[in-house]
Write a protein that holds these residues in place. Structure first.
Motif, mmCIF file in Angstrom:
data_model
loop_
_atom_site.group_PDB
_atom_site.id
_atom_site.type_symbol
_atom_site.label_atom_id
_atom_site.label_comp_id
_atom_site.label_asym_id
_atom_site.label_seq_id
_atom_site.Cartn_x
_atom_site.Cartn_y
_atom_site.Cartn_z
ATOM 1 N N ILE A 166 0.847 -1.195 0.000
ATOM 2 C CA ILE A 166 0.000 0.000 0.000
ATOM 3 C C ILE A 166 0.880 1.243 0.000
ATOM 4 N N GLU A 167 0.724 2.048 -1.037
ATOM 5 C CA GLU A 167 1.472 3.301 -1.186
ATOM 6 C C GLU A 167 1.370 4.147 0.070
ATOM 7 N N GLY A 168 2.510 4.640 0.547
ATOM 8 C CA GLY A 168 2.537 5.516 1.709
ATOM 9 C C GLY A 168 2.333 4.814 3.037
ATOM 10 N N PHE A 169 2.214 3.487 3.022
ATOM 11 C CA PHE A 169 1.971 2.738 4.255
ATOM 12 C C PHE A 169 3.007 1.638 4.433
ATOM 13 N N MET A 170 2.805 0.472 3.769
ATOM 14 C CA MET A 170 3.712 -0.645 4.003
ATOM 15 C C MET A 170 3.646 -1.675 2.882
ATOM 16 N N ALA A 171 4.674 -2.585 2.904
ATOM 17 C CA ALA A 171 4.732 -3.732 1.994
ATOM 18 C C ALA A 171 4.753 -4.996 2.847
ATOM 19 N N GLN A 172 3.825 -5.919 2.592
ATOM 20 C CA GLN A 172 3.692 -7.136 3.401
ATOM 21 C C GLN A 172 4.073 -8.369 2.591
ATOM 22 N N THR A 173 4.755 -9.297 3.260
ATOM 23 C CA THR A 173 5.216 -10.549 2.667
ATOM 24 C C THR A 173 5.305 -11.607 3.765
ATOM 25 N N GLY A 174 5.829 -12.765 3.424
ATOM 26 C CA GLY A 174 6.118 -13.770 4.431
ATOM 27 C C GLY A 174 5.113 -14.891 4.584
#
Length: 182
Positions: free
Chosen positions: A67-75
C-alpha cells in the motif's frame, strides 16, 4: 505448546544470526534488502523469522500486499509462493505456530519491520511488513521485529497494489532468496 517449546529451544541454541538479507526480484525491482532483527525487543519473533529463513521457507515468497505511503507485506510461507494464484496469499503462515505479542516502545517509523497478525494480538506467525512511512497508529498494537539497514530504495521500488486493500494485480515482486546473517 510443543511448538512454543521448540521455538524457545531455538533461542537457547547456538548463537543466533542478527538479521536477514533478502534478494528481491520483480518486473521493475531487483536488489537486496538488509534487515537488522531486534532480538532484544522481540526475541520470540526474531527467533521464528530466523528459523524460517534458515529452512529456506521464505525463498520465493511474494509481496502480496503493498500500500502506497503505508507498508509492503510478505512472508506467507504457505500460500505466498505461487505468483500465478494470489487468491489465498496472505492467509497462511508456517507450521511453527503462532507467537505471543511482544509489544515495545519502538515506534513504527519508516523502514521499521513489523509482524503481521490477525485480530488476535497473539497470532503473528511468519508474515511481516516493512513501513514506507511512519505509522504511529500501529504503536503498541503490533510487534516491531526489526529495521531495514540497507536497501530501502529496493523497498520503495516494490510494485504497489490496490490503494485500499494493497492487493497486487498481475505479477507480484518476490523474495527470491532470504538468508540469516550475522
Amino acid at each position: 505448546m510443543r511448538k512454543l517449546a521448540a521455538l524457545l529451544a531455538c533461542i537457547a541454541g547456538p548463537a543466533l544470526a542478527g538479521g536477514l538479507e533478502i534478494e528481491v526480484i520483480g518486473e521493475s525491482v531487483s536488489g537486496t534488502v538488509q534487515i537488522d532483527l531486534l532480538e532484544d525487543v522481540a526475541p520470540l519473533h526474531s527467533a521464528q523469522i530466523l528459523a524460517l529463513a534458515e529452512q529456506g521457507a521464505y525463498d520465493g515468497v511474494v509481496f502480496h500486499r503493498v500500500i502506497e505511503g503505508f507498508m509492503a507485506q510478505t512472508g506467507d510461507v504457505r500460500f505466498g509462493k505461487n505468483p500465478q494464484d494470489m487468491s489465498r496469499a496472505g492467509m497462511g503462515g508456517s507450521d511453527l505456530g503462532n507467537i505471543p505479542a511482544e509489544f515495545s516502545e519502538v515506534p513504527f517509523d519508516r523502514g521499521v519491520v513489523g509482524m503481521a497478525r490477525s485480530q488476535s494480538p497473539n497470532s503473528a506467525n511468519s508474515q511481516f511488513f516493512i513501513m514506507f512511512a511512519p505509522g504511529y497508529f500501529l504503536n503498541g498494537q503490533y510487534t516491531v521485529v526489526g529495521r531495514v539497514t540497507s536497501g530501502m530504495d529496493v523497498v520503495d521500488a516494490l510494485k504497489r497494489g490496490h490503494p485500499q486493500s494493497g492487493a497486487i494485480a498481475g505479477q507480484p515482486d518476490v523474495m527470491q532468496r532470504v538468508i540469516a546473517v550475522d
